[in-house]
Design an enzyme around this catalytic site. Structure first.
Site, PDB file in Angstrom:
ATOM      1  N   LYS A  47      47.425  36.867  43.078  1.00 36.14           N
ATOM      2  CA  LYS A  47      47.516  37.487  44.408  1.00 36.14           C
ATOM      3  C   LYS A  47      48.283  36.605  45.404  1.00 36.14           C
ATOM      4  O   LYS A  47      48.509  35.413  45.146  1.00 36.14           O
ATOM      5  CB  LYS A  47      46.094  37.768  44.924  1.00 36.14           C
ATOM      6  CG  LYS A  47      45.347  38.828  44.088  1.00 36.14           C
ATOM      7  CD  LYS A  47      44.024  39.183  44.743  1.00 36.14           C
ATOM      8  CE  LYS A  47      43.273  40.220  43.926  1.00 36.14           C
ATOM      9  NZ  LYS A  47      42.026  40.651  44.592  1.00 36.14           N
ATOM     10  N   PHE A  72      36.439  48.466  52.382  1.00 37.77           N
ATOM     11  CA  PHE A  72      37.443  47.399  52.380  1.00 37.77           C
ATOM     12  C   PHE A  72      38.815  47.848  51.870  1.00 37.77           C
ATOM     13  O   PHE A  72      39.741  47.040  51.761  1.00 37.77           O
ATOM     14  CB  PHE A  72      36.943  46.199  51.562  1.00 37.77           C
ATOM     15  CG  PHE A  72      36.534  46.528  50.134  1.00 37.77           C
ATOM     16  CD1 PHE A  72      37.470  46.629  49.121  1.00 37.77           C
ATOM     17  CD2 PHE A  72      35.196  46.729  49.816  1.00 37.77           C
ATOM     18  CE1 PHE A  72      37.100  46.920  47.812  1.00 37.77           C
ATOM     19  CE2 PHE A  72      34.810  47.025  48.506  1.00 37.77           C
ATOM     20  CZ  PHE A  72      35.775  47.121  47.505  1.00 37.77           C
ATOM     21  N   ARG A 130      38.098  38.372  32.296  1.00 36.09           N
ATOM     22  CA  ARG A 130      37.139  38.574  33.397  1.00 36.09           C
ATOM     23  C   ARG A 130      36.179  37.383  33.511  1.00 36.09           C
ATOM     24  O   ARG A 130      35.834  36.959  34.600  1.00 36.09           O
ATOM     25  CB  ARG A 130      36.384  39.899  33.221  1.00 36.09           C
ATOM     26  CG  ARG A 130      37.308  41.085  33.485  1.00 36.09           C
ATOM     27  CD  ARG A 130      36.600  42.410  33.427  1.00 36.09           C
ATOM     28  NE  ARG A 130      35.685  42.601  34.533  1.00 36.09           N
ATOM     29  CZ  ARG A 130      36.042  42.930  35.770  1.00 36.09           C
ATOM     30  NH1 ARG A 130      37.325  43.078  36.069  1.00 36.09           N
ATOM     31  NH2 ARG A 130      35.144  43.109  36.715  1.00 36.09           N
ATOM     32  N   THR A 142      33.734  38.233  41.683  1.00 32.91           N
ATOM     33  CA  THR A 142      34.707  38.674  42.692  1.00 32.91           C
ATOM     34  C   THR A 142      34.699  37.769  43.922  1.00 32.91           C
ATOM     35  O   THR A 142      35.744  37.427  44.464  1.00 32.91           O
ATOM     36  CB  THR A 142      34.373  40.124  43.127  1.00 32.91           C
ATOM     37  OG1 THR A 142      34.269  40.927  41.953  1.00 32.91           O
ATOM     38  CG2 THR A 142      35.442  40.699  44.031  1.00 32.91           C
ATOM     39  N   ARG A 169      38.413  31.813  40.114  1.00 29.80           N
ATOM     40  CA  ARG A 169      38.086  32.130  41.511  1.00 29.80           C
ATOM     41  C   ARG A 169      37.255  31.014  42.159  1.00 29.80           C
ATOM     42  O   ARG A 169      37.389  30.768  43.349  1.00 29.80           O
ATOM     43  CB  ARG A 169      37.371  33.481  41.591  1.00 29.80           C
ATOM     44  CG  ARG A 169      38.359  34.637  41.395  1.00 29.80           C
ATOM     45  CD  ARG A 169      37.627  35.927  41.186  1.00 29.80           C
ATOM     46  NE  ARG A 169      38.483  37.095  41.251  1.00 29.80           N
ATOM     47  CZ  ARG A 169      38.139  38.270  40.728  1.00 29.80           C
ATOM     48  NH1 ARG A 169      36.984  38.412  40.109  1.00 29.80           N
ATOM     49  NH2 ARG A 169      38.959  39.301  40.832  1.00 29.80           N
ATOM     50  N   HIS A 212      43.413  39.159  40.161  1.00 27.40           N
ATOM     51  CA  HIS A 212      42.829  40.457  39.806  1.00 27.40           C
ATOM     52  C   HIS A 212      42.889  40.583  38.287  1.00 27.40           C
ATOM     53  O   HIS A 212      43.798  40.039  37.655  1.00 27.40           O
ATOM     54  CB  HIS A 212      43.645  41.601  40.441  1.00 27.40           C
ATOM     55  CG  HIS A 212      43.330  42.940  39.851  1.00 27.40           C
ATOM     56  ND1 HIS A 212      42.267  43.704  40.279  1.00 27.40           N
ATOM     57  CD2 HIS A 212      43.907  43.640  38.830  1.00 27.40           C
ATOM     58  CE1 HIS A 212      42.219  44.819  39.552  1.00 27.40           C
ATOM     59  NE2 HIS A 212      43.205  44.794  38.670  1.00 27.40           N
TER      60      HIS A 212
HETATM   61  P1  CMP Z   1      39.935  42.825  42.672  1.00 30.82           P
HETATM   62  O1  CMP Z   1      39.426  42.360  41.351  1.00 30.82           O
HETATM   63  O2  CMP Z   1      41.398  42.734  42.902  1.00 30.82           O
HETATM   64  O3  CMP Z   1      39.475  44.340  42.893  1.00 30.82           O
HETATM   65  C1  CMP Z   1      39.303  44.898  44.173  1.00 30.82           C
HETATM   66  C2  CMP Z   1      39.296  43.864  45.253  1.00 30.82           C
HETATM   67  O4  CMP Z   1      38.686  44.231  46.469  1.00 30.82           O
HETATM   68  C3  CMP Z   1      38.497  42.647  44.811  1.00 30.82           C
HETATM   69  O5  CMP Z   1      39.200  41.963  43.804  1.00 30.82           O
HETATM   70  C4  CMP Z   1      38.308  41.901  46.134  1.00 30.82           C
HETATM   71  O6  CMP Z   1      39.374  41.003  46.397  1.00 30.82           O
HETATM   72  C5  CMP Z   1      38.380  43.034  47.166  1.00 30.82           C
HETATM   73  N1  CMP Z   1      37.135  43.177  47.922  1.00 30.82           N
HETATM   74  C6  CMP Z   1      37.004  43.031  49.260  1.00 30.82           C
HETATM   75  N2  CMP Z   1      35.745  43.245  49.650  1.00 30.82           N
HETATM   76  C7  CMP Z   1      35.036  43.533  48.542  1.00 30.82           C
HETATM   77  C8  CMP Z   1      33.663  43.846  48.289  1.00 30.82           C
HETATM   78  N3  CMP Z   1      32.760  43.897  49.268  1.00 30.82           N
HETATM   79  N4  CMP Z   1      33.296  44.092  47.015  1.00 30.82           N
HETATM   80  C9  CMP Z   1      34.206  44.058  46.004  1.00 30.82           C
HETATM   81  N5  CMP Z   1      35.520  43.768  46.177  1.00 30.82           N
HETATM   82  C10 CMP Z   1      35.932  43.501  47.432  1.00 30.82           C
END
Ligand code: CMP
Length: 136
Positions: A12, A60, A88, A94, A105, A118
């Protein structure tokens, strides 16, 4: 039974900006994930909205799409045994604050939005996400 799979990784904007691509790819390769193809690009807000359509109803969604289109990203096709779950696990939770020690992460993520990487969450989505970036 283990199976060879492909999954999509996105490095990202926060990680590209800090030149973390090579360090992240080293973690992947050291864990037997092969980089089949990769490219750096920048996507538009419309494209980000299409890519993250599954999150359309989430509060979001708008910030997420603004963020993914805010700067260059690197997209990578990863291949390996059980690549989807393996990648993963290497990414971690996340939210970087909740991510397990030494996951990508935990090491590099700045916040739940700027969480550096991601990864596809299923075989079906991996196919769709790879096609999104690599089908010409
Ligand atoms: P990603 O794996 O790219 O998939 C969706 C993205 O939404 C996640 O990573 C986060 O960067 C973003 N995101 C922001 N807020 C939230 C949240 N509350 N829960 C999950 N993902 C979130």
């Amino acid at each position: 039974m283990n199976k060879t799979e492909q999954t999509l990784s996105i490095i990202k904007p926060d990680a590209v900006e800090r030149n973390l691509g090579e360090d992240i790819k080293k973690i992947l390769v050291n864990n037997n994930l092969l980089v089949k193809d990769s490219k750096k690009l920048r996507i538009s807000k419309d494209e980000a909205e299409e890519f993250y359509r599954v999150h359309q109803s989430k509060p979001f969604y708008n910030d997420l799409c603004n963020y993914l289109s805010s700067g260059p990203i690197e997209v990578i096709i990863l291949e390996g045994e059980d690549a989807i779950i393996k990648y993963r696990r290497l990414m971690g939770a996340t939210d970087p604050k909740k991510a397990e020690k030494n996951t990508i992460r935990q090491l590099y993520g700045l916040s739940i939005d700027k969480n550096s990487v991601h990864g596809s969450d299923s075989l079906e989505n991996a196919k769709k996400e790879i096609d999104f970036f690599f089908k010409d």
